[in-house]
Each structure stands twice: as C-alpha cells, then as structure tokens.
Scaffold this motif. Structure first.
Motif, short mmCIF file in Angstrom:
data_model
loop_
_atom_site.label_atom_id
_atom_site.label_comp_id
_atom_site.label_asym_id
_atom_site.label_seq_id
_atom_site.Cartn_x
_atom_site.Cartn_y
_atom_site.Cartn_z
N GLY A 148 -44.11 6.92 5.28
CA GLY A 148 -43.48 7.03 6.59
C GLY A 148 -42.49 8.15 6.69
O GLY A 148 -42.57 9.15 5.96
N THR A 149 -41.51 7.98 7.59
CA THR A 149 -40.51 9.01 7.83
C THR A 149 -39.11 8.42 7.72
O THR A 149 -38.88 7.26 8.08
CB THR A 149 -40.67 9.63 9.23
OG1 THR A 149 -40.57 8.61 10.23
CG2 THR A 149 -42.02 10.34 9.37
N SER A 150 -38.18 9.22 7.23
CA SER A 150 -36.80 8.78 7.05
C SER A 150 -35.89 9.53 8.00
O SER A 150 -36.09 10.71 8.26
CB SER A 150 -36.37 9.04 5.60
OG SER A 150 -34.97 8.88 5.46
N ASP A 151 -34.85 8.84 8.49
CA ASP A 151 -33.87 9.49 9.36
C ASP A 151 -32.63 9.93 8.57
O ASP A 151 -31.57 10.17 9.14
CB ASP A 151 -33.47 8.58 10.52
CG ASP A 151 -32.88 7.25 10.05
OD1 ASP A 151 -32.74 7.04 8.84
OD2 ASP A 151 -32.56 6.41 10.91
N PHE A 152 -32.80 10.07 7.26
CA PHE A 152 -31.67 10.48 6.42
C PHE A 152 -31.20 11.89 6.75
O PHE A 152 -32.00 12.81 6.92
CB PHE A 152 -32.06 10.43 4.94
CG PHE A 152 -31.00 11.00 4.03
CD1 PHE A 152 -29.91 10.23 3.66
CD2 PHE A 152 -31.08 12.32 3.56
CE1 PHE A 152 -28.92 10.75 2.83
CE2 PHE A 152 -30.10 12.84 2.74
CZ PHE A 152 -29.01 12.06 2.37
N LEU A 153 -29.89 12.05 6.86
CA LEU A 153 -29.25 13.36 6.96
C LEU A 153 -28.04 13.34 6.03
O LEU A 153 -27.33 12.33 5.94
CB LEU A 153 -28.78 13.66 8.38
CG LEU A 153 -29.83 14.20 9.36
CD1 LEU A 153 -29.20 14.31 10.75
CD2 LEU A 153 -30.37 15.55 8.92
N SER A 154 -27.81 14.43 5.37
CA SER A 154 -26.65 14.52 4.47
C SER A 154 -25.38 14.23 5.27
O SER A 154 -25.20 14.72 6.39
CB SER A 154 -26.59 15.91 3.85
OG SER A 154 -25.43 16.04 3.06
N ILE A 155 -24.49 13.42 4.70
CA ILE A 155 -23.29 12.98 5.39
C ILE A 155 -22.41 14.14 5.81
O ILE A 155 -21.71 14.08 6.83
CB ILE A 155 -22.48 12.00 4.50
CG1 ILE A 155 -21.38 11.29 5.31
CG2 ILE A 155 -21.88 12.72 3.31
CD1 ILE A 155 -21.89 10.28 6.27
N ASP A 156 -22.45 15.25 5.08
CA ASP A 156 -21.58 16.38 5.42
C ASP A 156 -21.95 17.00 6.77
O ASP A 156 -21.10 17.56 7.46
CB ASP A 156 -21.60 17.45 4.32
CG ASP A 156 -22.98 18.04 4.11
OD1 ASP A 156 -23.95 17.26 4.08
OD2 ASP A 156 -23.10 19.27 3.99
N LYS A 157 -23.24 16.87 7.16
CA LYS A 157 -23.66 17.42 8.44
C LYS A 157 -23.09 16.62 9.61
O LYS A 157 -22.83 17.17 10.68
CB LYS A 157 -25.19 17.46 8.51
CG LYS A 157 -25.80 18.41 7.49
CD LYS A 157 -27.31 18.47 7.59
CE LYS A 157 -27.87 19.46 6.58
NZ LYS A 157 -29.35 19.56 6.63
N THR A 158 -22.90 15.33 9.40
CA THR A 158 -22.27 14.50 10.43
C THR A 158 -20.76 14.64 10.40
O THR A 158 -20.10 14.79 11.43
CB THR A 158 -22.67 13.02 10.23
OG1 THR A 158 -24.08 12.89 10.34
CG2 THR A 158 -22.01 12.14 11.29
N MET A 159 -20.19 14.61 9.21
CA MET A 159 -18.74 14.66 9.07
C MET A 159 -18.15 16.01 9.45
O MET A 159 -16.94 16.12 9.73
CB MET A 159 -18.34 14.31 7.64
CG MET A 159 -18.53 12.84 7.29
SD MET A 159 -17.48 11.73 8.28
CE MET A 159 -18.68 11.04 9.41
N SER A 160 -18.97 17.05 9.48
CA SER A 160 -18.46 18.35 9.93
C SER A 160 -17.97 18.27 11.37
O SER A 160 -17.09 19.02 11.79
CB SER A 160 -19.55 19.43 9.80
OG SER A 160 -20.63 19.16 10.69
N PRO A 304 -29.84 18.63 11.90
CA PRO A 304 -29.37 17.68 12.93
C PRO A 304 -29.34 18.31 14.31
O PRO A 304 -29.21 19.52 14.46
CB PRO A 304 -27.95 17.35 12.46
CG PRO A 304 -27.50 18.60 11.75
CD PRO A 304 -28.74 19.13 11.07
N VAL A 305 -29.47 17.45 15.30
CA VAL A 305 -29.26 17.85 16.69
C VAL A 305 -27.86 17.38 17.07
O VAL A 305 -27.55 16.19 16.99
CB VAL A 305 -30.31 17.21 17.62
CG1 VAL A 305 -30.01 17.58 19.07
CG2 VAL A 305 -31.71 17.64 17.22
#
Length: 333
Positions: A148-160, A304-305
């Motif tokens: 399948g597919t995962s919605d994982f994104l590295s936390i640094d991309k969100t925390m930026s 990320p969007v």
C-alpha cells in the motif's frame, strides 16, 4: 403395449437440446459474473483526509477502466471510529470473497491483515506500516498479501512551520490516541526533534473522543503551539479542538489538509487524494493479474503540501511567509 420408437427419439432429442441451451445460458451468466471484480473498501472514520484517499482510489480505478456498477463492484464500509467494527467489516469482506480489500487507516489495515492471508490487501494513510506489523519492510520483498501507501513525512518538514509561523514557541503540546501505533511513532519523533531545538513537549494521550475537550482545555495557557499528528481519533474531532484553540489564540500545526479546513492554522502534509490515487493504480495492477501485493513496494509521497487557513490566520494575526509556496483554504462548516 407397443413402444413408438420414433416418438422416443423425438423426446430424447428435445431434452438434449434444452439441456444444451441451459448449459450455454448458465455458462454465459457465470462468465459475466466472474468478470466483475469485487472490491471492499474499509475506512475507520469519516474525515476529509481519509475521504480524499477513497475518492482518489476510486478515480484511479475509473481512469484505468474499472467503473463501479459495470466491471467492478465496490462495497464501501465505515467503522465509525470503532475498532471491533473494523474487524467485523474485514471478516465480512473475507466471507464475501472479495477480489481486493482497500483499507484506509492503520486500524482498518490491521483488521484486514488479521482477517486474511489470501485476498490482496492494499492500505493507505498508514504512517508506519512496519511498526504496525503490516509489512516487514518498505521494499516489501518478503511481503505476503499486503502492500500500500504510507502518509509518513519526516517530522522536520512539519515542525519547520512552527519555526516560521511561531518563532518564539518553546512549548509544544500534542494530543494523540494512546491506542494508535502511528500516533506513538509521530509523538516519539516529535520528542526527538524537540530535543534538538530545546523545546518542551506537553503530551496529552486520550483513549476516546469524549476526552478531547478536556485534553485541549488542559493545554490552553501552558503551550505555545498545539501539534496534531495524523491521528484518526484526534483529527475526527478537529472542529472541537480548533474552536477552543482559536478562541484562546493557540496556533495549531496539523499534519493533513483536512485539519486545516476544520480550523487548524497550517499543515505540512501529503496530498491524500493523490495518495489514494497512487494506491488505486497499485490496485489496477493486481486486479488485472499483472502483480501481486508482494511484488509492490510500499509507496510514499516525499514532498509536503503547505496549507494555511485564511480565517485562522486573521484570528491569530499571523501572515503567510513570503519565502514558501502556500495553499490557502477557508474553514469549512
């Protein structure tokens, strides 16, 4: 009594003819039935991001010649955020001998994984499928009937986004479900990242939606920012969380666009429609007999969007950064 051989021959011929016609008719109906693929879609709960994965999946099927009601029969079931119901749905799909099961969310995927080792299962919106026990590795080389597919994104991309939008923030609150594996993974990543920035993390674990209001109220006045991971229990309660947070000038950095349209300030997240579409393309290969799940590596979306809520920006007095591309949305009622 004299037997009329001619009459017997005629009767026998008629019976044979009827038998042959019946056989041909029966065979034709069976072939037609067998050509219709049965796809079961199991979704833990309704909220915008998970709904988008379903829409993207179905569109991918349509774009590749599989239209519901014609050559594919789609059976959509929603567990209404109840794990035992997810297990029942998965068991029913197995009993119905679906050709493929599409599981949206980690609990739904785990239920399908436990229900069958034969029917192909494709998951989506699963942050860490290895930790969830769905696959042994992301390359899936030792895989069975699941991918399948995962919605994982590295936390640094969100925390930026925290550093860009609330540069003075030092205390980050996080509300998450203690029963969701994907949430624990994200909270652990947050704590590791926070150490590098000297931030304090305020954890609020919950086990039911009835605890959401108390959790958000308890962090008001204590945290500078609220982080919301891709947690199904929490995200489904975002309108309540956003109302309390915005009234108390507490910015919310989320992980999905659906949370932003529910009132969060911003997110750096995946495009869930495209994530579902990508899973649908995988499903097409399986339905056509070209691939098995074990032939397909788990796929992710790397970039990320960035989405921001215009209404919340005004409420909090926060402006859009000039140096990043941002998708602007408004709060949906």
């Amino acid at each position: 009594m004299k037997i009329n051989k001619k009459l017997i021959a005629l009767i026998t011929t008629g019976i044979l003819s009827i038998s042959m016609l019946t056989g041909c008719s029966s065979g034709g109906e069976s072939t037609s039935s067998d050509s219709v693929k049965k796809v079961g879609i199991t979704q833990l709960v309704e909220h915008p991001s998970l709904d988008q994965t379903k829409e993207g999946f179905i569109k991918a099927l349509e774009d590749n010649g599989y239209k519901d009601g014609e050559n594919v029969e789609i059976d959509y079931q929603n567990a209404q955020n109840d794990n035992p119901t997810s297990q029942t749905i998965a068991s029913n799909f197995v009993n119905d001998k679906k050709d493929l099961i599409y599981a949206i969310s980690t609990p739904s995927a785990q239920a399908a994984f436990n229900a069958t080792q034969d029917i192909p299962v494709l998951f989506t919106a699963v942050t860490d499928p290895v930790e969830a026990g769905l696959v042994k590795s992301l390359d899936n080389k030792d895989g069975g009937n699941v991918s399948g597919t995962s919605d994982f994104l590295s936390i640094d991309k969100t925390m930026s986004l925290v550093e860009k939008l609330t540069p003075q923030a030092k205390k980050i609150a996080v509300i998450y479900s203690t029963s969701e594996v994907n949430s624990k993974v994200q909270v652990d990543s947050l704590k590791e990242y926070a150490k590098t920035k000297g931030w304090e993390v305020i954890e609020k674990g919950i086990s039911a939606s009835s605890e959401v209001n108390q959790a958000i109220t308890s962090v008001v006045g204590k945290a500078d920012v609220l982080y919301v991971p891709t947690d199904n229990l929490v995200v489904s309660s975002m309108p309540i969380i956003a109302k309390v947070a915005n009234e108390n000038k507490l910015p919310i950095i989320a992980s999905d666009e659906g949370s932003v349209t529910s009132g969060a300030l911003a997110c750096g997240g995946v495009d869930y429609y495209q994530l579902g579409y990508k899973t649908g393309e995988m499903a097409v290969q399986i339905l056509k007999g070209e691939k098995q799940p074990s032939d397909l590596a788990v796929e992710t979306m790397d970039e990320p969007v960035i989405t921001m809520n215009e209404d919340t920006m005004k409420t909090l007095g926060i402006e859009k950064p000039a140096d990043i591309d941002v998708k602007l949305v408004k709060t949906e009622n």
